[in-house]
Scaffold this active site. Structure first.
Site, PDB file in Angstrom:
ATOM      1  N   ASP A 104       0.838  -1.194   0.000  1.00 35.00           N
ATOM      2  CA  ASP A 104       0.000   0.000   0.000  1.00 35.00           C
ATOM      3  C   ASP A 104       0.879   1.253   0.000  1.00 35.00           C
ATOM      4  O   ASP A 104       2.053   1.197   0.372  1.00 35.00           O
ATOM      5  CB  ASP A 104      -0.883   0.031   1.260  1.00 35.00           C
ATOM      6  CG  ASP A 104      -1.846  -1.151   1.298  1.00 35.00           C
ATOM      7  OD1 ASP A 104      -2.159  -1.678   0.217  1.00 35.00           O
ATOM      8  OD2 ASP A 104      -2.250  -1.533   2.411  1.00 35.00           O
TER       9      ASP A 104
HETATM   10  N1  URA Z   1      -1.148  -6.016   3.792  1.00 33.49           N
HETATM   11  C1  URA Z   1      -1.663  -4.759   3.821  1.00 33.49           C
HETATM   12  O1  URA Z   1      -2.700  -4.520   4.409  1.00 33.49           O
HETATM   13  N2  URA Z   1      -0.978  -3.794   3.205  1.00 33.49           N
HETATM   14  C2  URA Z   1       0.197  -3.985   2.554  1.00 33.49           C
HETATM   15  O2  URA Z   1       0.784  -3.048   2.019  1.00 33.49           O
HETATM   16  C3  URA Z   1       0.713  -5.286   2.542  1.00 33.49           C
HETATM   17  C4  URA Z   1       0.014  -6.282   3.161  1.00 33.49           C
END
Ligand code: URA
Length: 238
Positions: A104
């Site tokens: 993310d």
């Molecule tokens: N899980 C998440 O919620 N975000 C990420 O960036 C990676 C794994």
């Protein structure tokens, strides 16, 4: 395998096709110790010895880079609004790099960048179950019951997660520091797993993918190529 000299040099990352043509015309390029000034000269990648400015260069089809992703940039090759992880990587313009999987925008840590699609697919395919380890700070107190739910496989609204491992590192007054290891990679998976326990992830950083650990000397936003050993281990049983 044979390839035009200008294409070879551009692919190597020495410059654009136009720039490398001018290097060739200036006599900066030697093939087997002979200056070659024809940009369409065909080099044999298996046996020719190619030098630029008297430095040997070797053709590589694939590159593998470890990036310590900073928060604020997106895992894409192009984006109209945000800086991408590919924008951070300099000197590899001709390799068509892309990120392996997604973190993310606000997640930090280990991200592999490559141009090898088959490798990326095998590393991230859920059915291969390669482990990914995250460090997370959670708003709330993680309980034994949460650990059990993760172990059994938590339900996140529209998806039944595979069993995962939640390990508590520290509990403070109103937050918890944990490691979470998962073997798949659904959208926002860790945040949604934690949300399913009634809590919230406030910081997330990926530390490891399969055998590859984030280099602790790599500052946020910095990158380096994988070592031969790292790549060998990663490729084993992929
Ligand atoms: N899980 C998440 O919620 N975000 C990420 O960036 C990676 C794994």
């Amino acid at each position: 395998m044979k390839m035009r000299l200008d294409k070879y040099l551009a692919h190597f990352g020495l410059g654009t096709r136009k720039e490398v043509k001018s290097f060739i015309r200036k006599g900066l390029v030697k093939v087997n110790d002979i200056i070659i000034k024809k940009d369409d000269y065909k080099v044999d990648l298996d046996c020719d010895f190619i030098c630029f400015n008297d430095q040997k260069i070797e053709y590589r089809q694939y590159v593998y880079i470890m990036l310590n992703k900073p928060a604020g940039c997106v895992c894409a090759t192009q984006d109209q609004v945000h800086r991408t992880v590919i924008d951070l990587i300099e000197g590899y313009d001709h390799y068509d790099l892309f990120p392996v999987g997604r973190l993310d925008k606000d997640t930090e840590g280990l991200l592999i960048i490559t141009n090898n699609g088959d490798f990326a697919h095998k590393l991230m395919a859920p059915k291969r179950k390669h482990a990914k380890l995250y460090y997370a700070v959670i708003d709330g107190i993680v309980t034994e019951d949460d650990i059990r739910k993760f172990k059994e496989g938590i339900y996140i609204g529209d998806y039944q997660c595979q069993p995962a491992q939640l390990t508590v590192l520290a509990i403070e007054e109103n937050y918890s520091e944990v490691y979470i290891e998962i073997y798949e990679g659904k959208f926002h998976q860790i945040k949604r797993m934690v949300q399913a326990t009634g809590k919230k992830v406030v910081y997330l950083k990926r530390l490891q993918i399969k055998t590859l650990k984030l280099d602790p000397h790599l500052e946020s936003g910095r990158y380096r190529e994988l070592t031969d050993d790292e790549l060998f281990d990663l490729m084993k049983d992929l």
